[in-house]
Design an enzyme around this catalytic site. Structure first.
Site, PDB file in Angstrom:
ATOM      1  N   THR A  47      -5.156   4.798   8.578  1.00 44.19           N
ATOM      2  CA  THR A  47      -5.356   5.621   9.758  1.00 44.19           C
ATOM      3  C   THR A  47      -4.108   6.479   9.943  1.00 44.19           C
ATOM      4  O   THR A  47      -2.996   6.025   9.679  1.00 44.19           O
ATOM      5  CB  THR A  47      -5.669   4.768  11.010  1.00 44.19           C
ATOM      6  OG1 THR A  47      -5.976   5.624  12.101  1.00 44.19           O
ATOM      7  CG2 THR A  47      -4.531   3.838  11.379  1.00 44.19           C
TER       8      THR A  47
ATOM      9  N   HIS B 291      -2.262 -12.639   8.928  1.00 40.10           N
ATOM     10  CA  HIS B 291      -1.291 -13.615   8.442  1.00 40.10           C
ATOM     11  C   HIS B 291      -1.939 -14.895   7.921  1.00 40.10           C
ATOM     12  O   HIS B 291      -1.257 -15.727   7.326  1.00 40.10           O
ATOM     13  CB  HIS B 291      -0.271 -13.940   9.540  1.00 40.10           C
ATOM     14  CG  HIS B 291       0.728 -12.856   9.732  1.00 40.10           C
ATOM     15  ND1 HIS B 291       1.958 -12.873   9.124  1.00 40.10           N
ATOM     16  CD2 HIS B 291       0.667 -11.700  10.437  1.00 40.10           C
ATOM     17  CE1 HIS B 291       2.627 -11.785   9.460  1.00 40.10           C
ATOM     18  NE2 HIS B 291       1.864 -11.055  10.255  1.00 40.10           N
TER      19      HIS B 291
END
Length: 187
Positions: free
Chosen positions: A106, A158
């Site tokens: 983006t 994560h």
């Protein structure tokens, strides 16, 4: 602004170079080229690299996918971006052209944005946010010089990858971007 027009073919912006560098980063750090299947409780490793690009349509963002960016030249990627972005703004993309991404980029730079914290485009596990490239003073070899600085933000899941993976990914991207001529010769 910030576009290079080839004798023939699409306009070259920074984005195709970033996509090629991301492709190299994904090859060097395969954890970022995966998805999480919550139903089977498995990590799905992708053997292809399909990069989604967030396009501002005036009716909201859509994310068309440039397929097999690791196998395409900069000019082929630029042509795909130009085609997909134009059709996204016209509202003529097919659903299939917005599926199958393995990573998303983006870019708020064209809107004047200098930084962002992007949200991962599920089921992907990572996204790269780009800000506006600007000239800034930096120190090189003990001297203050002006260089073009591109703010980048990498957000990732994560549960799939850690900071060491992120460092390897970004290091490979920087290595690729430090010599854009090499990116032009690939594929």
């Amino acid at each position: 602004k910030d576009r290079l027009k080839l004798a023939e073919g699409p306009n070259l912006t920074l984005l195709p170079f970033i996509m090629k560098a991301v492709s190299a980063g994904l090859k060097a750090t395969p954890a970022f080229n995966t998805s999480l299947d919550p139903f089977r409780e498995k990590i799905v490793h992708k053997k292809y690299i399909n990069i989604g690009i967030a396009v501002d349509t005036g009716r909201g963002l859509v994310v068309p996918v440039v397929r097999n960016t690791d196998c395409k030249s900069i000019s082929q990627i630029a042509a795909d971006i130009e085609d997909l972005a134009t059709r996204a703004r016209e509202g003529t993309l097919t659903v299939d052209e917005m599926r199958g991404g393995t990573f998303t980029i983006t870019n708020v730079g064209p809107l004047g944005g200098t930084a962002l914290i992007p949200t991962i485009n599920y089921p992907e596990v990572a996204i790269l946010g780009m800000g506006r490239a600007q000239e800034k003073p930096v120190v090189r070899d003990g001297e203050v010089v002006i260089r073009t600085i591109l703010p980048l933000t990498l957000a990732f899941d994560h549960r799939i990858a850690d900071g060491a993976d992120a460092a390897r990914f970004v290091t490979e991207m920087i290595r690729q971007l430090s010599d854009p001529a090499l990116l032009l010769l690939e594929a």
